[in-house]
Scaffold this motif. Structure first.
Motif, PDB file in Angstrom:
ATOM      1  N   ARG A  38       0.842  -1.197   0.000  1.00 26.29           N
ATOM      2  CA  ARG A  38       0.000   0.000   0.000  1.00 26.29           C
ATOM      3  C   ARG A  38       0.877   1.245   0.000  1.00 26.29           C
ATOM      4  O   ARG A  38       2.030   1.218   0.441  1.00 26.29           O
ATOM      5  N   GLN A  39       0.296   2.316  -0.517  1.00 26.67           N
ATOM      6  CA  GLN A  39       1.011   3.593  -0.534  1.00 26.67           C
ATOM      7  C   GLN A  39       0.035   4.707  -0.224  1.00 26.67           C
ATOM      8  O   GLN A  39      -0.953   4.906  -0.940  1.00 26.67           O
ATOM      9  N   ALA A  40       0.308   5.422   0.839  1.00 20.98           N
ATOM     10  CA  ALA A  40      -0.491   6.582   1.224  1.00 20.98           C
ATOM     11  C   ALA A  40       0.144   7.838   0.646  1.00 20.98           C
ATOM     12  O   ALA A  40       1.348   7.852   0.354  1.00 20.98           O
ATOM     13  N   PRO A  41      -0.642   8.897   0.464  1.00 19.48           N
ATOM     14  CA  PRO A  41      -0.088  10.143  -0.090  1.00 19.48           C
ATOM     15  C   PRO A  41       1.091  10.651   0.720  1.00 19.48           C
ATOM     16  O   PRO A  41       1.028  10.730   1.953  1.00 19.48           O
ATOM     17  N   GLY A  42       2.180  10.952   0.029  1.00 17.71           N
ATOM     18  CA  GLY A  42       3.355  11.487   0.691  1.00 17.71           C
ATOM     19  C   GLY A  42       4.190  10.470   1.436  1.00 17.71           C
ATOM     20  O   GLY A  42       5.158  10.836   2.098  1.00 17.71           O
ATOM     21  N   LYS A  43       3.817   9.197   1.335  1.00 17.70           N
ATOM     22  CA  LYS A  43       4.556   8.156   2.038  1.00 17.70           C
ATOM     23  C   LYS A  43       5.099   7.133   1.055  1.00 17.70           C
ATOM     24  O   LYS A  43       4.624   7.009  -0.076  1.00 17.70           O
ATOM     25  N   GLU A  44       6.085   6.374   1.520  1.00 14.85           N
ATOM     26  CA  GLU A  44       6.646   5.337   0.678  1.00 14.85           C
ATOM     27  C   GLU A  44       5.714   4.122   0.634  1.00 14.85           C
ATOM     28  O   GLU A  44       4.925   3.877   1.559  1.00 14.85           O
ATOM     29  N   ALA A  92      -5.042   4.271   1.960  1.00 14.65           N
ATOM     30  CA  ALA A  92      -3.951   4.177   0.990  1.00 14.65           C
ATOM     31  C   ALA A  92      -4.496   3.576  -0.298  1.00 14.65           C
ATOM     32  O   ALA A  92      -5.627   3.088  -0.344  1.00 14.65           O
ATOM     33  N   VAL A  93      -3.655   3.609  -1.326  1.00 15.89           N
ATOM     34  CA  VAL A  93      -3.905   2.818  -2.523  1.00 15.89           C
ATOM     35  C   VAL A  93      -3.250   1.454  -2.308  1.00 15.89           C
ATOM     36  O   VAL A  93      -2.054   1.387  -1.976  1.00 15.89           O
ATOM     37  N   TYR A  94      -4.025   0.414  -2.478  1.00 13.28           N
ATOM     38  CA  TYR A  94      -3.550  -0.944  -2.259  1.00 13.28           C
ATOM     39  C   TYR A  94      -3.266  -1.601  -3.611  1.00 13.28           C
ATOM     40  O   TYR A  94      -4.131  -1.625  -4.498  1.00 13.28           O
ATOM     41  N   HIS A  95      -2.058  -2.158  -3.721  1.00 13.93           N
ATOM     42  CA  HIS A  95      -1.625  -2.825  -4.938  1.00 13.93           C
ATOM     43  C   HIS A  95      -1.347  -4.289  -4.648  1.00 13.93           C
ATOM     44  O   HIS A  95      -0.743  -4.606  -3.612  1.00 13.93           O
ATOM     45  N   CYS A  96      -1.746  -5.171  -5.554  1.00 11.43           N
ATOM     46  CA  CYS A  96      -1.281  -6.540  -5.445  1.00 11.43           C
ATOM     47  C   CYS A  96      -0.083  -6.733  -6.376  1.00 11.43           C
ATOM     48  O   CYS A  96       0.100  -5.969  -7.335  1.00 11.43           O
ATOM     49  N   ALA A  97       0.722  -7.715  -6.056  1.00 20.44           N
ATOM     50  CA  ALA A  97       1.949  -7.968  -6.799  1.00 20.44           C
ATOM     51  C   ALA A  97       2.210  -9.460  -6.877  1.00 20.44           C
ATOM     52  O   ALA A  97       1.845 -10.213  -5.964  1.00 20.44           O
ATOM     53  N   ALA A  98       2.857  -9.878  -7.961  1.00 20.67           N
ATOM     54  CA  ALA A  98       3.188 -11.286  -8.180  1.00 20.67           C
ATOM     55  C   ALA A  98       4.679 -11.414  -8.440  1.00 20.67           C
ATOM     56  O   ALA A  98       5.267 -10.593  -9.171  1.00 20.67           O
ATOM     57  N   GLY A  99       5.282 -12.432  -7.849  1.00 23.87           N
ATOM     58  CA  GLY A  99       6.705 -12.642  -8.041  1.00 23.87           C
ATOM     59  C   GLY A  99       7.090 -14.087  -7.848  1.00 23.87           C
ATOM     60  O   GLY A  99       6.327 -14.874  -7.269  1.00 23.87           O
ATOM     61  N   ARG A 100       8.288 -14.456  -8.293  1.00 27.56           N
ATOM     62  CA  ARG A 100       8.753 -15.837  -8.194  1.00 27.56           C
ATOM     63  C   ARG A 100       9.296 -16.156  -6.805  1.00 27.56           C
ATOM     64  O   ARG A 100       9.386 -17.324  -6.435  1.00 27.56           O
ATOM     65  N   VAL A 101       9.658 -15.117  -6.060  1.00 26.77           N
ATOM     66  CA  VAL A 101      10.290 -15.323  -4.755  1.00 26.77           C
ATOM     67  C   VAL A 101       9.440 -14.682  -3.672  1.00 26.77           C
ATOM     68  O   VAL A 101       9.146 -13.491  -3.726  1.00 26.77           O
ATOM     69  N   PHE A 102       9.057 -15.455  -2.683  1.00 28.20           N
ATOM     70  CA  PHE A 102       8.217 -14.990  -1.584  1.00 28.20           C
ATOM     71  C   PHE A 102       9.011 -14.095  -0.634  1.00 28.20           C
ATOM     72  O   PHE A 102      10.155 -14.376  -0.312  1.00 28.20           O
ATOM     73  N   GLY A 103       8.408 -13.006  -0.233  1.00 25.94           N
ATOM     74  CA  GLY A 103       9.071 -12.136   0.728  1.00 25.94           C
ATOM     75  C   GLY A 103       8.373 -10.800   0.842  1.00 25.94           C
ATOM     76  O   GLY A 103       7.364 -10.543   0.172  1.00 25.94           O
TER      77      GLY A 103
END
Length: 122
Positions: A38-44, A92-103
């Motif tokens: 997630r990313q809130a305005p003005g935050k990482e 915040a804006v919530y994003h999902c993500a996919a990757g080969r390595v869990f973490g």
């Protein structure tokens, strides 16, 4: 190539619940670890929750542990984020993500959705 589309965001009062969904294209969904950031305005951007390709291993940010639950349905190519006891700081804006390595590191994830807005009013 994996395409991800989030849904389920919206406006909710503090203490309420929302369930986010992330639908993935492609036939290899079950081989990818999945996560929510997630990313809130003005935050990482920050890690929220993740699960392994099988869904048997999950991890959470301390700020959401006990309130949020990540799950996946590989037959439906979908990952979910159940969010309970929501707080204004969850906005915040919530994003999902996919990757080969869990973490928990964003660099581990190769594919990202456009995001869905979650707003929690006090």
């Amino acid at each position: 190539q994996v395409q991800l589309v989030e849904s389920g965001g919206g406006l909710v009062q503090a203490g309420g619940s929302l369930r986010l969904s992330c639908a993935a294209s492609g036939r290899t969904f079950s081989s990818y670890a999945m996560a929510w950031f997630r990313q809130a305005p003005g935050k990482e951007r920050e890690f929220v929750a993740g699960c392994s390709a099988s869904g048997s291993i999950t991890n959470y940010a301390n700020s959401v542990k006990g309130r949020f639950t990540i799950s996946r349905d590989n037959a439906k190519n979908t990952v979910y984020l159940q969010m309970n006891s929501l707080k204004p700081e969850d906005t915040a804006v919530y994003h999902c993500a996919a990757g080969r390595v869990f973490g928990a590191q964003a660099a581990r994830y190769d594919y990202w959705g456009q995001g869905t807005q979650v707003t929690v009013s006090s």
